[in-house]
Write a protein that holds these residues in place. Structure first.
Motif, PDB file in Angstrom:
ATOM      1  N   LYS A  50      -4.937  -5.080 -10.026  1.00 21.54           N
ATOM      2  CA  LYS A  50      -5.365  -6.032 -11.055  1.00 21.54           C
ATOM      3  C   LYS A  50      -4.250  -6.316 -12.050  1.00 21.54           C
ATOM      4  N   ARG A  51      -3.484  -5.278 -12.395  1.00 23.44           N
ATOM      5  CA  ARG A  51      -2.369  -5.484 -13.329  1.00 23.44           C
ATOM      6  C   ARG A  51      -1.297  -6.384 -12.718  1.00 23.44           C
ATOM      7  N   LEU A  52      -1.036  -6.228 -11.411  1.00 23.03           N
ATOM      8  CA  LEU A  52      -0.068  -7.102 -10.739  1.00 23.03           C
ATOM      9  C   LEU A  52      -0.595  -8.525 -10.686  1.00 23.03           C
ATOM     10  N   ALA A  53      -1.877  -8.673 -10.363  1.00 28.02           N
ATOM     11  CA  ALA A  53      -2.465 -10.011 -10.262  1.00 28.02           C
ATOM     12  C   ALA A  53      -2.495 -10.726 -11.612  1.00 28.02           C
ATOM     13  N   SER A  54      -2.673  -9.972 -12.688  1.00 29.74           N
ATOM     14  CA  SER A  54      -2.722 -10.610 -14.006  1.00 29.74           C
ATOM     15  C   SER A  54      -1.330 -10.850 -14.587  1.00 29.74           C
ATOM     16  N   GLY A  55      -0.282 -10.314 -13.956  1.00 30.77           N
ATOM     17  CA  GLY A  55       1.079 -10.532 -14.412  1.00 30.77           C
ATOM     18  C   GLY A  55       1.558  -9.520 -15.433  1.00 30.77           C
ATOM     19  N   GLU A  56       0.831  -8.437 -15.609  1.00 29.51           N
ATOM     20  CA  GLU A  56       1.242  -7.408 -16.570  1.00 29.51           C
ATOM     21  C   GLU A  56       2.477  -6.642 -16.089  1.00 29.51           C
ATOM     22  N   ILE A  57       2.621  -6.490 -14.763  1.00 22.71           N
ATOM     23  CA  ILE A  57       3.748  -5.747 -14.209  1.00 22.71           C
ATOM     24  C   ILE A  57       4.414  -6.598 -13.132  1.00 22.71           C
ATOM     25  N   THR A  58       5.656  -6.272 -12.844  1.00 26.65           N
ATOM     26  CA  THR A  58       6.395  -6.993 -11.802  1.00 26.65           C
ATOM     27  C   THR A  58       6.147  -6.326 -10.447  1.00 26.65           C
ATOM     28  N   ILE A  59       6.635  -6.951  -9.406  1.00 21.88           N
ATOM     29  CA  ILE A  59       6.462  -6.419  -8.053  1.00 21.88           C
ATOM     30  C   ILE A  59       7.226  -5.104  -7.892  1.00 21.88           C
ATOM     31  N   GLU A  60       8.405  -5.033  -8.511  1.00 27.72           N
ATOM     32  CA  GLU A  60       9.186  -3.800  -8.431  1.00 27.72           C
ATOM     33  C   GLU A  60       8.441  -2.644  -9.105  1.00 27.72           C
ATOM     34  N   GLU A  61       7.872  -2.907 -10.291  1.00 21.43           N
ATOM     35  CA  GLU A  61       7.093  -1.872 -10.968  1.00 21.43           C
ATOM     36  C   GLU A  61       5.862  -1.496 -10.151  1.00 21.43           C
ATOM     37  N   TYR A  62       5.269  -2.506  -9.528  1.00 21.67           N
ATOM     38  CA  TYR A  62       4.081  -2.272  -8.701  1.00 21.67           C
ATOM     39  C   TYR A  62       4.392  -1.333  -7.541  1.00 21.67           C
ATOM     40  N   THR A  63       5.495  -1.603  -6.834  1.00 20.84           N
ATOM     41  CA  THR A  63       5.824  -0.765  -5.677  1.00 20.84           C
ATOM     42  C   THR A  63       6.176   0.660  -6.121  1.00 20.84           C
ATOM     43  N   LYS A  64       6.892   0.808  -7.245  1.00 23.28           N
ATOM     44  CA  LYS A  64       7.217   2.149  -7.751  1.00 23.28           C
ATOM     45  C   LYS A  64       5.946   2.917  -8.116  1.00 23.28           C
ATOM     46  N   LEU A  65       5.050   2.255  -8.841  1.00 23.68           N
ATOM     47  CA  LEU A  65       3.819   2.920  -9.258  1.00 23.68           C
ATOM     48  C   LEU A  65       2.905   3.216  -8.071  1.00 23.68           C
ATOM     49  N   LYS A  66       2.898   2.314  -7.109  1.00 19.94           N
ATOM     50  CA  LYS A  66       2.056   2.531  -5.929  1.00 19.94           C
ATOM     51  C   LYS A  66       2.581   3.722  -5.120  1.00 19.94           C
ATOM     52  N   ASP A  67       3.894   3.791  -4.957  1.00 16.16           N
ATOM     53  CA  ASP A  67       4.479   4.940  -4.259  1.00 16.16           C
ATOM     54  C   ASP A  67       4.194   6.238  -5.006  1.00 16.16           C
ATOM     55  N   PHE A  68       4.291   6.201  -6.320  1.00 20.93           N
ATOM     56  CA  PHE A  68       4.010   7.388  -7.132  1.00 20.93           C
ATOM     57  C   PHE A  68       2.561   7.827  -6.982  1.00 20.93           C
ATOM     58  N   LEU A  69       1.645   6.860  -7.027  1.00 24.42           N
ATOM     59  CA  LEU A  69       0.214   7.198  -6.906  1.00 24.42           C
ATOM     60  C   LEU A  69      -0.161   7.674  -5.515  1.00 24.42           C
ATOM     61  N   SER A  70       0.486   7.150  -4.506  1.00 30.01           N
ATOM     62  CA  SER A  70       0.145   7.569  -3.148  1.00 30.01           C
ATOM     63  C   SER A  70       0.888   8.834  -2.730  1.00 30.01           C
ATOM     64  N   GLY A  71       1.795   9.341  -3.581  1.00 34.84           N
ATOM     65  CA  GLY A  71       2.479  10.596  -3.293  1.00 34.84           C
ATOM     66  C   GLY A  71       3.813  10.421  -2.597  1.00 34.84           C
ATOM     67  N   LYS A  72       4.301   9.201  -2.506  1.00 35.86           N
ATOM     68  CA  LYS A  72       5.586   8.955  -1.842  1.00 35.86           C
ATOM     69  C   LYS A  72       6.687   8.847  -2.900  1.00 35.86           C
TER      70      LYS A  72
END
Length: 74
Positions: A50-72
């Motif tokens: 939702k934060r990516l869709a609303s424009g609060e974060i960039t794609i680079e931040e999204y991928t970093k946070l997603k990797d962090f949350l998924s344990g990668k």
């Protein structure tokens, strides 16, 4: 007084029973929907999407946070 096969309170009891069944169904369905929404409302990946869709974060931040949350973590 002789009522035959129809007891006046039997009909009232039947309507009360139907009302209770209907109320129970509505409450059960409402709680189920609330729990479903509540469980997914706090899902970190859903919030991240939702934060990516609303424009609060960039794609680079999204991928970093997603990797962090998924344990990668790198």
């Amino acid at each position: 007084m002789h009522w035959g096969y129809f007891h006046p309170f039997g009909f009232i009891f039947f309507l009360l029973l139907l009302g209770l069944i209907f109320a129970n169904f509505r409450l059960w369905r409402g709680k189920r929907g609330f729990c479903y929404q509540d469980r997914h409302h706090h899902d970190p990946l859903l919030i991240l999407d939702k934060r990516l869709a609303s424009g609060e974060i960039t794609i680079e931040e999204y991928t970093k946070l997603k990797d962090f949350l998924s344990g990668k973590q790198k």
